[in-house]
Every structure is written in C-alpha cells, then in structure tokens.
Design an enzyme around this catalytic site. Structure first.
Site, PDB file in Angstrom:
ATOM      1  CB  CYS A 150      -0.907   0.028   1.228  1.00 58.10           C
ATOM      2  SG  CYS A 150      -2.045  -1.347   1.309  1.00 58.10           S
TER       3      CYS A 150
HETATM    4  C1  BEZ Z   1       0.556  -4.608   1.847  1.00 57.82           C
HETATM    5  O1  BEZ Z   1       0.035  -3.547   1.508  1.00 57.82           O
HETATM    6  O2  BEZ Z   1       1.765  -4.748   1.813  1.00 57.82           O
HETATM    7  C2  BEZ Z   1      -0.268  -5.765   2.300  1.00 57.82           C
HETATM    8  C3  BEZ Z   1      -1.453  -5.547   2.967  1.00 57.82           C
HETATM    9  C4  BEZ Z   1      -2.195  -6.637   3.403  1.00 57.82           C
HETATM   10  C5  BEZ Z   1      -1.749  -7.926   3.137  1.00 57.82           C
HETATM   11  C6  BEZ Z   1      -0.560  -8.124   2.419  1.00 57.82           C
HETATM   12  C7  BEZ Z   1       0.177  -7.047   2.010  1.00 57.82           C
END
Ligand code: BEZ
Length: 233
Positions: free
Chosen positions: A68
């Site tokens: 994200c």
């Molecule tokens: C991420 O944004 O890195 C992420 C968020 C939830 C699960 C896996 C990755």
C-alpha cells in the site's frame, strides 16, 4: 447518503445494510454512490470533490503496509498524469485519520513524493460497504484492492479488483482511462494492449461507409467486423 443509517444505535440495520450492499454489488454503468467522509484533506462530499472531473476511488487493506505504501506513493508521483486527464483521485482505508496522517509522512519519505490527494478514514466501513470493497472470503475486516473509475456523469466506467498481495499497475490504470476517455468522445474501441498513439478499432455500431466520413485519417477494413483507424485527436 447512508451515514445516518449506519451510525448510532441501529447496529442491526448496519449489518442489514452491509448485507444489502454486498448483494447489490456495483456494476459497470451503475451510478457511483455518493458519500460524505472524513479524509486527510478534511470532510468531503464525494460528488462535490469530483465536480465535473473523472474520478478514481481505490481501496487499500491497511495503513503502514508495504505494498500500500508503494501504491499511494506511485499515485502521488503520477499527479501530473492524472491532472492531464482531468482525473481526481481518492483513496480509502478502514484505518483512522491520525494513522493515515502519520502514514502519509512515511509514504512521502520513502517514496520521495508528496501525497496530496484525500485518503478516507473509513472506520465505520461506509464507503467500503457502498462500493463492496470488503470481500469476506479474502478478509473479514480489511478492504481488498478495489479500484473504480467514475465518469463525469458519475457512472461507474471501470472496476478492477486485486488481492492484498499484488500491487496495482498504475500505468495500466492510466492506459484504461485513456481508452475510456477516447471511446467516450469517438465511436471507437481500443484493441488488446493498445496504448496512446496506436491505431484504434472502429465501433461495430458504425458502418464502414459512415466510418470513412467519421474518421478522415482513413479506415482499414481487415474483416467487415474488424476495422482500424488511426487514433483520433
Ligand atoms: C501490503 O500492503 O503490503 C499488504 C497488505 C495486506 C496484506 C498483504 C500485504
């Protein structure tokens, strides 16, 4: 405008409403639901924020997560590309505003950019519910990576859903917006892997004879149903 339904003492109604939203998932061509929300840019009404622009509304599983962080950073880096296309961007995550604000500091630092588009603090899942961004078989609590492109007519033009583990390809998102904007203006469609400047396809609804008048740059008929023309201006 369902915030008043979801807030307060009507917990049963909250669950009922969520269920309805899940069942009545949005589809292409549907009106994009309006909402009011607390965001990192203050209290916003979605339609007012969009004005006459195109919109991108996209959700993230959680703050302070690596994928994200790169996605929001990339969106900020592409600010001029979105502006060039008259697109306003808004992100959604179910974390609270103070967390968003701290996280934006990290995104700016690590992605070498400045996030200046609003991020909704959707703690009560109002927006996530309206746009069906929580897919319970993926996660009961977090939004998946949903992305909606909304036209100036406030209708849903594109929906893409990625799992939490895959960051979105923002070049592809810009490419689809280019295709949507071009086909909104001209009777064309875009072929597989099309990108700006490539030939486009004459809409099946237009006869080859009419196409020759509509597209003065020329029409190439490969089959009666497969006609190409150079990209219109
Ligand atoms: C991420 O944004 O890195 C992420 C968020 C939830 C699960 C896996 C990755």
């Amino acid at each position: 405008m369902v915030r008043w339904i979801i807030f307060g003492k009507h917990k049963t109604l909250f669950f009922f409403t969520n269920k309805i939203n899940s069942i009545m998932a949005l589809r292409l061509g549907d009106p994009a639901p309006n909402f009011q929300a607390s965001t990192t840019s203050g209290e916003l009404d979605f339609y007012t924020y969009l004005g006459d622009s195109w919109g991108v509304l996209f959700s993230h599983p959680a703050d302070f997560t690596p994928v994200c962080t790169t996605e929001l950073g990339r969106t900020a880096q592409l600010k001029d590309e979105f502006a060039k296309r008259n697109v306003k961007v808004m992100a959604v995550s179910v974390d609270p505003l103070d967390k968003h604000q701290q996280w934006v500091g990290d995104i700016n630092e690590t992605q070498n950019t400045t996030v200046d588009f609003p991020i909704i603090a959707d703690q009560d899942r109002t927006v996530s519910g309206l746009y069906d961004m929580i897919h319970p078989n993926a996660s009961e609590t977090f939004t998946v990576r949903s992305l909606f492109v909304i036209g100036p007519d406030k209708k849903v033009k594109l929906m893409i859903t990625y799992p939490a583990s895959t960051g979105r390809n923002f070049v592809e998102i810009l490419r689809v917006i280019d295709s949507l904007q071009l086909s909104a203006k001209h009777s064309i469609a875009t072929p597989a892997d099309w990108k700006q400047g490539d030939d486009v396809i004459v809409s099946p609804a237009v006869s080859t004879e009419d196409a020759k008048n509509k597209f003065p740059k020329g029409v190439k008929e490969v089959k009666p149903y497969l006609r190409y023309t150079p990209q219109p201006e």
